[in-house]
Scaffold this active site. Structure first.
Site, PDB file in Angstrom:
ATOM      1  N   LYS A 202       0.739  -1.133  -0.030  1.00  0.00           N
ATOM      2  CA  LYS A 202       0.174  -0.003  -0.025  1.00  0.00           C
ATOM      3  C   LYS A 202       0.994   1.248  -0.083  1.00  0.00           C
ATOM      4  CE  LYS A 202      -4.053  -2.196  -0.002  1.00  0.00           C
ATOM      5  NZ  LYS A 202      -3.850  -3.733   0.629  1.00  0.00           N
TER       6      LYS A 202
HETATM    7  C1  LIG Z   1      -9.744  -3.574  -0.834  1.00  0.00           C
HETATM    8  C2  LIG Z   1      -9.224  -4.209   0.331  1.00  0.00           C
HETATM    9  N1  LIG Z   1      -9.825  -4.212   1.438  1.00  0.00           N
HETATM   10  C3  LIG Z   1      -9.317  -4.899   2.379  1.00  0.00           C
HETATM   11  C4  LIG Z   1      -8.142  -5.216   2.465  1.00  0.00           C
HETATM   12  C5  LIG Z   1      -7.602  -6.040   3.965  1.00  0.00           C
HETATM   13  O1  LIG Z   1      -6.367  -5.326   4.158  1.00  0.00           O
HETATM   14  P1  LIG Z   1      -5.360  -5.811   5.095  1.00  0.00           P
HETATM   15  O2  LIG Z   1      -4.406  -6.837   4.199  1.00  0.00           O
HETATM   16  O3  LIG Z   1      -4.540  -4.983   5.749  1.00  0.00           O
HETATM   17  O4  LIG Z   1      -5.871  -6.724   6.131  1.00  0.00           O
HETATM   18  C6  LIG Z   1      -7.222  -5.301   1.420  1.00  0.00           C
HETATM   19  C7  LIG Z   1      -5.787  -5.823   1.371  1.00  0.00           C
HETATM   20  O5  LIG Z   1      -5.073  -5.989   0.567  1.00  0.00           O
HETATM   21  C8  LIG Z   1      -7.719  -4.432   0.259  1.00  0.00           C
HETATM   22  O6  LIG Z   1      -6.990  -4.555  -0.840  1.00  0.00           O
END
Ligand SMILES: Cc1ncc(COP(=O)(O)O)c(C=O)c1O
Length: 387
Positions: A202
């Protein structure tokens, strides 16, 4: 590219020389000496978790996006769960979201015992289509979770208008879109709650990490000083983000503007380079938005290229370009099919897009040479398969 060139070039997948020697990943973090120092300082301090860096990071991120409050979580997934919990989702409720997302967007509804309902996306941005959302609203609907796919903000105005009319909570999954702007405002300051992820691919990385931003309520529970007494009134979870991670987040936040600028530069370079390629379509941008370019998903049209997406994907990988696909539509995952009986064909726009999508490498640490390698590989592969 000319036909004469095409006949001379042998794709790496066919035994030719790859564009690069070493695989270029589709995303990765950039860590500076200042980041390392900030983490080292915390490791020497009195706090490893829930110390001063957590509140500092929450306040800094809230201020940066333009929200009143922010609450840190151990991941974007945990932050989504926290938002679904705060929205009061419970068994019997429904929440509407996009099929073209990471499963966590819909899973957070399931964690609360509520039912995720999918609505199809708009063909240009691949974000939740407000007209399709309106069709899915029932007396059980409590929330809508738009996703800022690839970093292009979801069409929040009509979604918020629907929410106002039907008394719904809007939880924006802005995990792709830290720094994106919609009608002059940053994501994180517009929806009732917005969720960010600080996964290494990110814009801002803390290892694992996430945040919910909101203008609503008092986000922090206040304790009278010196009291030992507390009572459990709700079933809670340990979703804490550590001071170590927050120190890294604060240090990374200082470079966020520059990182966004670099991603926008790379996006513009790709778009200019691929404009003339037949069978390759670049991401569409609505007016009055400034995407954050978490991903750069091209669409390849097999009707114009003598190869399907899977073949083009493999050909690009063979050139050592670490392409990826975002996303297999969530309702088509076995868990969702088995539990809810979803079948292919229910979300025609998202499903057709999925068949064509390829995410090219996109991260702020890419050098100009990396960007040119990606462009060369896409040109090489598309030329080999067109005409
Ligand atoms: C659209 C979206 N929502 C939620 C998440 C979840 O984030 P995390 O990987 O920090 O749990 C991601 C992560 O890749 C994502 O791309």
């Amino acid at each position: 590219m000319h036909a004469t060139t095409t006949s001379e070039v042998v794709l790496a997948i066919d035994g030719g020389t790859p564009v690069r020697d070493k695989l270029l990943p589709y995303g990765r973090q950039s860590i500076s000496e200042e980041d390392i120092q900030a983490v080292a300082d915390v490791l020497r301090s009195d706090w490893l978790t829930t110390g001063p860096k957590v509140a500092e990071f929450e306040e800094a991120l809230a201020a940066w996006v333009g929200a009143k409050h922010a609450v840190a979580f151990s991941s974007g997934t945990a932050a989504l769960h926290g938002a679904a919990f705060a929205a009061g989702l419970k068994p019997g409720d429904e929440a509407i979201t996009s099929p073209l997302t990471f499963a966590a967007t819909a899973n957070c509804v399931l964690y609360q015992g509520a039912r995720p309902v999918f609505a199809d996306v708009s063909p240009d941005t691949l974000n939740l289509d407000p007209d399709r959302v309106a069709e899915r609203i029932t007396t059980h609907t409590r929330a809508v979770l738009p996703v800022d796919y690839a970093g292009h903000p979801a069409d929040l105005d009509p979604i918020l208008a629907l929410a106002e009319r039907h008394g719904l909570i809007v939880i924006e999954d802005a995990c792709h879109a830290l720094g994106a702007e919609y009608h002059g405002r940053r994501t994180g300051s517009i929806a009732h709650m917005s969720v960010f992820s600080f996964h290494p691919v990110k814009h801002l990385a803390t290892g694992e990490g996430g945040m919910v931003t909101t203008d609503r309520g008092d986000a922090r529970q206040r304790h009278a000083a010196g009291q030992w007494h507390y009572e459990m009134v709700l079933l809670g979870f340990n979703y804490r983000l550590t001071d170590v991670a927050c120190a890294l987040g604060l240090s990374q936040l200082r470079k966020l503007e520059a990182n966004l600028e670099r991603r926008r530069e790379i996006g513009a370079r790709y778009t200019a380079a691929f404009r003339e390629l037949s069978g390759v379509f670049t991401p569409k941008m609505r007016p009055d938005v400034n995407p954050a370019w978490h991903l750069y998903p091209i669409r390849v049209n097999p009707a114009q290229l003598n190869a399907d997406r899977a073949h083009i994907f493999r050909a690009l990988r063979a050139e050592n370009i670490g392409v990826n696909v975002h996303y297999i539509p969530v309702p088509l995952h076995p868990y969702y099919r088995d539990r809810f009986g979803y079948q292919a064909g229910e979300y025609p726009v998202a499903e057709a897009a999925y068949e064509q999508l390829i995410s090219l490498p996109m991260f702020h640490g890419m050098s100009d040479g990396d960007v040119e390698d990606v462009i060369a590989a896409v040109r090489k592969v598309s030329a080999a398969y067109s005409g």
